[in-house]
Design a protein around this motif. Structure first.
Motif, PDB file in Angstrom:
ATOM      1  N   VAL A 123       0.743  -1.082   0.116  1.00 37.56           N
ATOM      2  CA  VAL A 123      -0.039   0.006  -0.040  1.00 37.56           C
ATOM      3  C   VAL A 123       0.802   1.247   0.008  1.00 37.56           C
ATOM      4  O   VAL A 123       0.467   2.243  -0.701  1.00 37.56           O
ATOM      5  CB  VAL A 123      -0.908  -0.076   1.108  1.00 37.56           C
ATOM      6  N   SER A 124       2.046   1.284   0.808  1.00 38.47           N
ATOM      7  CA  SER A 124       2.716   2.429   0.833  1.00 38.47           C
ATOM      8  C   SER A 124       3.498   2.807  -0.458  1.00 38.47           C
ATOM      9  O   SER A 124       3.381   3.913  -1.198  1.00 38.47           O
ATOM     10  CB  SER A 124       3.973   2.259   1.990  1.00 38.47           C
ATOM     11  N   PHE A 125       3.856   1.737  -1.093  1.00 39.06           N
ATOM     12  CA  PHE A 125       4.580   1.938  -2.507  1.00 39.06           C
ATOM     13  C   PHE A 125       3.591   2.266  -3.522  1.00 39.06           C
ATOM     14  O   PHE A 125       3.954   3.386  -4.481  1.00 39.06           O
ATOM     15  CB  PHE A 125       5.322   0.507  -2.815  1.00 39.06           C
ATOM     16  N   ARG A 126       2.295   1.590  -3.479  1.00 37.02           N
ATOM     17  CA  ARG A 126       1.355   2.012  -4.442  1.00 37.02           C
ATOM     18  C   ARG A 126       1.038   3.455  -4.029  1.00 37.02           C
ATOM     19  O   ARG A 126       0.577   4.325  -5.251  1.00 37.02           O
ATOM     20  CB  ARG A 126       0.269   1.205  -4.264  1.00 37.02           C
ATOM     21  N   ILE A 127       0.779   4.142  -3.252  1.00 34.27           N
ATOM     22  CA  ILE A 127       0.357   5.251  -2.711  1.00 34.27           C
ATOM     23  C   ILE A 127       1.327   6.411  -3.151  1.00 34.27           C
ATOM     24  O   ILE A 127       1.033   7.256  -3.886  1.00 34.27           O
ATOM     25  CB  ILE A 127      -0.028   5.625  -1.450  1.00 34.27           C
ATOM     26  N   THR A 128       2.583   6.212  -2.991  1.00 34.53           N
ATOM     27  CA  THR A 128       3.814   6.955  -3.310  1.00 34.53           C
ATOM     28  C   THR A 128       3.887   7.181  -4.674  1.00 34.53           C
ATOM     29  O   THR A 128       4.143   7.999  -5.337  1.00 34.53           O
ATOM     30  CB  THR A 128       4.894   6.722  -2.528  1.00 34.53           C
ATOM     31  N   ASP A 129       3.773   5.954  -5.475  1.00 35.77           N
ATOM     32  CA  ASP A 129       3.899   6.135  -6.830  1.00 35.77           C
ATOM     33  C   ASP A 129       2.916   6.881  -7.462  1.00 35.77           C
ATOM     34  O   ASP A 129       3.064   7.195  -8.581  1.00 35.77           O
ATOM     35  CB  ASP A 129       4.068   4.390  -7.270  1.00 35.77           C
ATOM     36  N   TYR A 130       1.610   6.611  -6.846  1.00 31.25           N
ATOM     37  CA  TYR A 130       0.697   7.358  -7.715  1.00 31.25           C
ATOM     38  C   TYR A 130       0.791   8.752  -7.359  1.00 31.25           C
ATOM     39  O   TYR A 130       0.409   9.705  -8.385  1.00 31.25           O
ATOM     40  CB  TYR A 130      -1.025   6.844  -6.639  1.00 31.25           C
ATOM     41  N   PHE A 131       1.164   9.377  -6.086  1.00 27.19           N
ATOM     42  CA  PHE A 131       1.429  10.650  -5.802  1.00 27.19           C
ATOM     43  C   PHE A 131       2.507  11.233  -6.905  1.00 27.19           C
ATOM     44  O   PHE A 131       2.430  12.215  -7.410  1.00 27.19           O
ATOM     45  CB  PHE A 131       1.917  10.899  -4.600  1.00 27.19           C
ATOM     46  N   ASP A 132       3.624  10.351  -7.234  1.00 29.61           N
ATOM     47  CA  ASP A 132       4.504  10.867  -8.067  1.00 29.61           C
ATOM     48  C   ASP A 132       4.188  10.884  -9.735  1.00 29.61           C
ATOM     49  O   ASP A 132       4.443  11.914 -10.238  1.00 29.61           O
ATOM     50  CB  ASP A 132       5.725   9.906  -8.139  1.00 29.61           C
ATOM     51  N   LYS A 133       3.373  10.018  -9.921  1.00 27.64           N
ATOM     52  CA  LYS A 133       2.538  10.340 -11.411  1.00 27.64           C
ATOM     53  C   LYS A 133       1.523  11.314 -11.439  1.00 27.64           C
ATOM     54  O   LYS A 133       1.252  11.719 -12.509  1.00 27.64           O
ATOM     55  CB  LYS A 133       2.108   8.928 -11.745  1.00 27.64           C
ATOM     56  N   ASN A 134       0.726  11.672 -10.273  1.00 21.07           N
ATOM     57  CA  ASN A 134      -0.354  12.534 -10.352  1.00 21.07           C
ATOM     58  C   ASN A 134       0.123  13.571  -9.063  1.00 21.07           C
ATOM     59  O   ASN A 134      -0.628  13.309  -8.125  1.00 21.07           O
ATOM     60  CB  ASN A 134      -1.605  11.722 -10.137  1.00 21.07           C
ATOM     61  N   PRO A 135       0.977  14.462  -9.229  1.00 23.96           N
ATOM     62  CA  PRO A 135       1.064  15.289  -7.946  1.00 23.96           C
ATOM     63  C   PRO A 135      -0.129  15.967  -7.600  1.00 23.96           C
ATOM     64  O   PRO A 135      -0.104  16.825  -6.286  1.00 23.96           O
ATOM     65  CB  PRO A 135       2.428  16.090  -8.421  1.00 23.96           C
ATOM     66  N   LEU A 136      -1.066  16.491  -8.413  1.00 28.84           N
ATOM     67  CA  LEU A 136      -2.114  17.498  -8.155  1.00 28.84           C
ATOM     68  C   LEU A 136      -3.404  16.630  -7.771  1.00 28.84           C
ATOM     69  O   LEU A 136      -4.239  17.371  -8.161  1.00 28.84           O
ATOM     70  CB  LEU A 136      -2.080  18.494  -9.038  1.00 28.84           C
ATOM     71  N   CYS A 137      -3.218  15.216  -7.407  1.00 24.37           N
ATOM     72  CA  CYS A 137      -4.350  14.666  -7.429  1.00 24.37           C
ATOM     73  C   CYS A 137      -5.309  14.800  -6.234  1.00 24.37           C
ATOM     74  O   CYS A 137      -6.422  14.483  -6.090  1.00 24.37           O
ATOM     75  CB  CYS A 137      -3.973  12.950  -7.447  1.00 24.37           C
ATOM     76  N   LEU A 138      -4.671  15.320  -5.168  1.00 20.78           N
ATOM     77  CA  LEU A 138      -5.354  15.827  -3.740  1.00 20.78           C
ATOM     78  C   LEU A 138      -5.005  17.210  -3.379  1.00 20.78           C
ATOM     79  O   LEU A 138      -3.963  17.531  -3.736  1.00 20.78           O
ATOM     80  CB  LEU A 138      -4.803  14.865  -2.731  1.00 20.78           C
ATOM     81  N   PRO A 139      -5.965  17.841  -2.455  1.00 24.77           N
ATOM     82  CA  PRO A 139      -5.711  19.052  -1.750  1.00 24.77           C
ATOM     83  C   PRO A 139      -4.458  18.873  -0.928  1.00 24.77           C
ATOM     84  O   PRO A 139      -4.119  17.662  -0.607  1.00 24.77           O
ATOM     85  CB  PRO A 139      -6.875  19.308  -1.105  1.00 24.77           C
ATOM     86  N   GLN A 140      -3.733  19.920  -0.849  1.00 24.34           N
ATOM     87  CA  GLN A 140      -2.326  19.843  -0.309  1.00 24.34           C
ATOM     88  C   GLN A 140      -2.752  19.301   1.347  1.00 24.34           C
ATOM     89  O   GLN A 140      -1.797  18.519   1.900  1.00 24.34           O
ATOM     90  CB  GLN A 140      -1.730  20.977  -0.156  1.00 24.34           C
ATOM     91  N   ILE A 141      -3.671  19.711   1.859  1.00 27.34           N
ATOM     92  CA  ILE A 141      -3.949  19.282   3.562  1.00 27.34           C
ATOM     93  C   ILE A 141      -3.989  17.687   3.466  1.00 27.34           C
ATOM     94  O   ILE A 141      -3.672  16.996   4.262  1.00 27.34           O
ATOM     95  CB  ILE A 141      -5.110  19.938   3.844  1.00 27.34           C
ATOM     96  N   ALA A 142      -5.110  17.383   2.402  1.00 28.26           N
ATOM     97  CA  ALA A 142      -5.433  15.809   2.442  1.00 28.26           C
ATOM     98  C   ALA A 142      -4.012  14.835   1.944  1.00 28.26           C
ATOM     99  O   ALA A 142      -3.899  13.762   2.677  1.00 28.26           O
ATOM    100  CB  ALA A 142      -6.180  15.641   1.471  1.00 28.26           C
ATOM    101  N   LYS A 143      -3.293  15.478   1.307  1.00 30.15           N
ATOM    102  CA  LYS A 143      -2.148  14.702   0.688  1.00 30.15           C
ATOM    103  C   LYS A 143      -1.089  14.798   1.947  1.00 30.15           C
ATOM    104  O   LYS A 143      -0.335  13.846   2.229  1.00 30.15           O
ATOM    105  CB  LYS A 143      -1.557  15.530  -0.431  1.00 30.15           C
ATOM    106  N   ALA A 144      -0.821  15.868   2.703  1.00 25.47           N
ATOM    107  CA  ALA A 144      -0.099  15.865   3.806  1.00 25.47           C
ATOM    108  C   ALA A 144      -0.432  14.781   4.816  1.00 25.47           C
ATOM    109  O   ALA A 144       0.206  13.937   5.641  1.00 25.47           O
ATOM    110  CB  ALA A 144       0.015  17.218   4.447  1.00 25.47           C
ATOM    111  N   GLN A 145      -1.782  14.576   5.268  1.00 26.59           N
ATOM    112  CA  GLN A 145      -2.481  13.840   5.966  1.00 26.59           C
ATOM    113  C   GLN A 145      -2.190  12.326   5.642  1.00 26.59           C
ATOM    114  O   GLN A 145      -1.584  11.343   6.347  1.00 26.59           O
ATOM    115  CB  GLN A 145      -3.859  13.945   6.166  1.00 26.59           C
ATOM    116  N   VAL A 146      -2.207  11.971   4.240  1.00 27.59           N
ATOM    117  CA  VAL A 146      -2.011  10.574   3.783  1.00 27.59           C
ATOM    118  C   VAL A 146      -0.440  10.159   4.097  1.00 27.59           C
ATOM    119  O   VAL A 146      -0.054   8.882   4.396  1.00 27.59           O
ATOM    120  CB  VAL A 146      -2.205  10.561   2.212  1.00 27.59           C
TER     121      VAL A 146
END
Length: 316
Positions: A123-146
């Motif tokens: 799960v950790s690898f998949r989430i970080t990989d998704y963030f790398d490919k889609n840097p603007l997928c979440l609001p900054q506050i939500a992304k920081a919490q994840v």
């Protein structure tokens, strides 16, 4: 604070205690003073509580239950068993925290339409990989919490691994531990848990008695000479029962792999007649019996002796 001094003034007698977090400590203290101590499971004491529950009724129930010879005694744990129990409880807590944190991270992403497959290890690898490919997928506050939750996940994973190493080191020179590790489906954690819980294995009449102690035998509702068996009883230690069943699932995967299929060709036809859960419980029951036999007889494991399962159980 005054209990021990009060007991020192009494003539040496028979003492019945209900099993609880402090019963091991008080059992040792009273035994050192010369008292004969009998610790009983709460489920055996409860039926003797009459009318409403209060301290006097509980004491009367303990007294009544202690007089019954057919009630199984809870063995007083040694200091080593208590220490192992602390390590196992800490590891289990870390493992549960991993699941909680991973699910929370996945739930936050699902709120924004991002679905992450269920896999604690990935799960950790998949989430970080998704963030790398889609840097603007979440609001900054939500992304920081994840990301904060992923740090928590890494910390709990590291903690669980450290505790598992402590368990392995603790049993490094233990001959019984090495005997248990030779059983298919039993690993470091399960072998340690068996040694922690079984105590003196000779207190059980046979392997089936140990399996029954763990709740891995069928429940009965028999009458008039007609035997009716149901699902497993699920009494006894839930933690060890879970580990044995998980080991059974792992062993099933080995059996069904092409690499090991020839080794279990006599068992596989029987396995296909039952569900995966039923087969896992059956193998857990079998491993519990084998573990008892190895510890009592101080012998080595012989793989040829498990060619055919001995009992089929209904999973709960």
């Amino acid at each position: 604070e005054d209990f021990l001094s009060f007991m020192q003034k009494l003539p040496r007698c028979f003492v019945g205690l209900e099993a609880c977090s402090g019963s091991n400590y008080w059992g040792k203290q009273l035994r050192d003073l010369g008292f004969e101590v009998k610790i009983m499971s709460a489920r055996h004491v409860k039926p003797f509580v009459t009318n409403q529950k209060n301290d006097a009724a509980d004491a009367q129930a303990c007294c009544e239950a202690a007089r019954r010879k057919n009630i199984r005694v809870v063995e007083i744990k040694t200091t080593e068993q208590q220490t192992l129990s602390i390590i196992h409880n800490a590891r289990e807590s870390a493992m549960q925290q991993r699941i909680r944190v991973a699910n929370q991270a996945r739930a936050i992403l699902a709120e924004f339409g991002i679905v992450i497959p269920q896999s604690i290890e990935k799960v950790s690898f998949r989430i970080t990989d998704y963030f790398d490919k889609n840097p603007l997928c979440l609001p900054q506050i939500a992304k920081a919490q994840v990301l904060y939750l992923l740090e928590d996940l890494a910390r709990h994973t590291l903690r669980a691994a450290e505790l598992e190493k402590q368990i392995a080191i603790h049993h490094k020179d233990d001959a019984d531990f090495k005997r248990l590790l030779s059983i298919p489906g039993i690993g470091v954690i399960t072998a340690s848990a068996i040694l922690m819980i079984i105590g003196n294995p000779s207190r059980f009449r046979n392997g089936r008695a140990f399996a029954a102690y763990l709740g891995l035998v069928p429940s009965q509702f028999s009458t008039g000479g007609k035997t009716i068996l149901g699902k497993i009883t699920k009494v006894g230690n839930r933690y060890l029962r879970k580990l044995l069943v998980q080991g059974g699932v792992s062993l099933l995967r080995q059996m069904h792999s092409k690499k090991n299929a020839h080794r279990y060709e006599t068992i596989l036809p029987k396995l296909r007649k039952h569900s995966t859960k039923e087969n896992a419980v059956m193998l857990a029951n079998k491993n519990a019996r084998i573990a008892w036999a190895l510890l009592v007889k101080q012998t080595t494991f012989k793989p040829n002796h498990i060619s055919v399962p001995v009992v089929w159980l209904k999973a709960a």
